[in-house]
Design an enzyme around this catalytic site. Structure first.
Site, PDB file in Angstrom:
ATOM      1  N   LYS A   1      -6.141  10.252  -1.774  1.00  0.00           N
ATOM      2  CA  LYS A   1      -5.023  10.984  -1.066  1.00  0.00           C
ATOM      3  C   LYS A   1      -4.106  11.761  -2.022  1.00  0.00           C
ATOM      4  O   LYS A   1      -4.736  12.501  -2.828  1.00  0.00           O
ATOM      5  CB  LYS A   1      -4.297   9.907  -0.132  1.00  0.00           C
ATOM      6  CG  LYS A   1      -5.221   9.134   0.764  1.00  0.00           C
ATOM      7  CD  LYS A   1      -6.096   9.659   1.523  1.00  0.00           C
ATOM      8  CE  LYS A   1      -7.391   8.719   2.004  1.00  0.00           C
ATOM      9  NZ  LYS A   1      -6.809   7.349   2.547  1.00  0.00           N
TER      10      LYS A   1
ATOM     11  N   ASP B   1       0.941  -1.191  -0.170  1.00  0.00           N
ATOM     12  CA  ASP B   1       0.163   0.090  -0.244  1.00  0.00           C
ATOM     13  C   ASP B   1       0.844   0.956   0.095  1.00  0.00           C
ATOM     14  O   ASP B   1       1.643   1.524   1.140  1.00  0.00           O
ATOM     15  CB  ASP B   1      -0.871  -0.019   1.356  1.00  0.00           C
ATOM     16  CG  ASP B   1      -2.023   1.009   1.360  1.00  0.00           C
ATOM     17  OD1 ASP B   1      -1.534   2.208   0.699  1.00  0.00           O
ATOM     18  OD2 ASP B   1      -2.851   1.100   2.029  1.00  0.00           O
TER      19      ASP B   1
HETATM   20  C1  PLP Z   1      -7.345   6.179   3.115  1.00  0.00           C
HETATM   21  C2  PLP Z   1      -6.549   4.945   2.769  1.00  0.00           C
HETATM   22  C3  PLP Z   1      -7.025   3.723   2.383  1.00  0.00           C
HETATM   23  C4  PLP Z   1      -8.407   3.689   2.100  1.00  0.00           C
HETATM   24  O1  PLP Z   1      -8.891   4.405   0.832  1.00  0.00           O
HETATM   25  P1  PLP Z   1     -10.084   5.038   0.422  1.00  0.00           P
HETATM   26  O2  PLP Z   1      -9.951   5.746  -0.557  1.00  0.00           O
HETATM   27  O3  PLP Z   1     -10.650   5.891   1.959  1.00  0.00           O
HETATM   28  O4  PLP Z   1     -11.058   3.977   0.356  1.00  0.00           O
HETATM   29  C5  PLP Z   1      -6.003   2.743   2.474  1.00  0.00           C
HETATM   30  N1  PLP Z   1      -4.679   2.838   2.729  1.00  0.00           N
HETATM   31  C6  PLP Z   1      -4.259   3.732   3.093  1.00  0.00           C
HETATM   32  C7  PLP Z   1      -2.773   3.887   3.781  1.00  0.00           C
HETATM   33  C8  PLP Z   1      -4.978   5.130   3.176  1.00  0.00           C
HETATM   34  O5  PLP Z   1      -4.306   6.170   3.769  1.00  0.00           O
END
Ligand code: PLP
Length: 370
Positions: free
Chosen positions: A200, A175
């Site tokens: 993000k 991730d």
């Molecule tokens: C926000 C986030 C997610 C989830 O993503 P969404 O777009 O809110 O569904 C997954 N991993 C990390 C590290 C995040 O900051």
């Protein structure tokens, strides 16, 4: 566009020359759900928008290039992307997961394991490669890491973990939401899959919810395409376009986020009201602990510029309180044992003038121990 261009060029040009009929520089938003055929077996390449949409394809192809993957897949959220990856597995398969993982990932893994025969998450501190190796069983199928981790900002050694994954025939999923391909490309270090909350930094303006998977390997990409089309949690054409538009400035934004975060981390380390600052020295995210849990609310209320809100990676500075926001679904004792204590705040350093951000911190810190 060919692969030879540098990443900055790919970003600046994303979507240009995709519509030869009009020469549109900004790629069109194709709202059409259906695409006509000339005859049997004569598709334009587009049939139905769940399967493939021209605007979404521009985003997916750009992301695949940025990360050095074979294909990318865009979803309606980061969590939808993670759920699709989970769909590739079933009980008694196990995933080894960073113990300091995004709260939503924890919640979804936990629920699906308990209620839907989903993969079993096994949490370890993935900063310690030998700890990962020690929990591998014959059922282990994948390793899922965040680097740096959220919200404790611990880095893990993706190269060493990739070696371990190869040795045991495990899929390595990273991730990479916090660093983006501008600051780190996990596939260069051997990762098989990267996932992003496009919400993000990738989209970057706090105005679109999006998720992305980039993958390597024909068989894996075919399975991901199959589920993306089969389940349909795809990113809409308009949100795909917003994400492409955000991507164009990703490189510039990440440099500025990082530069300001480095200055803010340095500044926070000098403040007597703060006991520790957690920052990997990469990217725009950092966390810090106030001396006293009772100062948290007054501090948050006193901020005039920085917004107390639950997200990250946008132009505006955000401070999040993981205990009641991102990580509230982790049982309190377990959360505190992991270091996500009630004094911890997470900071997404925005693109404002860094001196203005510091000023806001100074005045809010001054009020918090009154
Ligand atoms: C926000 C986030 C997610 C989830 O993503 P969404 O777009 O809110 O569904 C997954 N991993 C990390 C590290 C995040 O900051």
């Amino acid at each position: 566009m060919t692969q030879e261009y540098a990443l900055d060029t790919i970003l600046a040009q994303a979507g240009n020359r995709t519509d030869p009929r009009t020469g549109a520089v900004s790629t069109p938003i194709f709202l059409s759900t259906a695409y006509g055929h000339h005859g049997i077996g004569e598709s334009t390449g587009f049939d139905y928008t769940r399967t493939k949409n021209p605007t979404r394809v521009v985003l997916e192809e750009t992301m695949a290039k940025l990360d050095g993957g074979d294909a990318a897949f865009a979803f309606a959220s980061g969590m939808a992307a993670i759920q699709v990856l989970m769909t590739l597995f079933k009980a008694p398969d196990e995933w080894i997961v960073s113990s300091d993982v995004y709260g939503g990932t924890y919640r979804l893994l936990d629920f699906c394991h308990k209620n839907t025969h989903g993969v079993k998450p096994v949490y370890v501190n993935t900063a310690d490669v030998s700890a990962i190796e020690s929990v591998i069983t014959p059922n282990t199928k994948a390793i899922f890491v965040e680097t740096p981790s959220n919200p404790l900002m611990e880095e893990c050694d993706v190269k060493a973990i990739a070696k371990l994954a190869k040795k045991h025939n495990l899929l390595l999923i990273v991730d990479n939401t916090f660093l983006t391909p501008m600051l780190y490309r996990p596939m260069d270090d051997g990762a098989d899959v990267t996932i992003y909350s496009g919400t993000k930094y990738i989209a970057g303006h706090n105005d679109v919810l999006a998720g992305l998977i980039v993958a390597k390997g024909q068989e894996l990409c075919e399975r991901l395409f199959y589920i993306q089309n089969g389940a349909g949690a795809v990113l809409s054409p308009f949100d795909s376009w917003l994400t492409i538009r955000g991507l164009k400035t990703l490189s510039l934004r990440m440099k500025r986020h990082q530069q300001s975060a480095q200055q803010i981390a340095e500044f926070l380390r000098q403040q007597p009201q703060i006991t520790d600052v957690l920052y990997s020295n990469k990217g725009g995210m950092l966390s810090f602990r106030l001396q006293d849990e009772n100062w948290v609310n007054p501090f948050l209320k006193a901020m005039k510029l920085i917004t107390f809100a639950e997200s990250l990676g946008g132009t505006e500075s955000f401070i999040t309180y993981p205990a009641t926001q991102t990580h509230m679904d982790i049982p309190e004792a377990e959360r505190i044992a992991r270091g996500v204590c009630n004094r911890l705040l997470r900071f997404s350093v925005g693109l404002e003038d860094v001196e203005d951000i510091k000023q806001d911190l100074v005045q809010a810190l001054a009020l918090c121990d009154k």
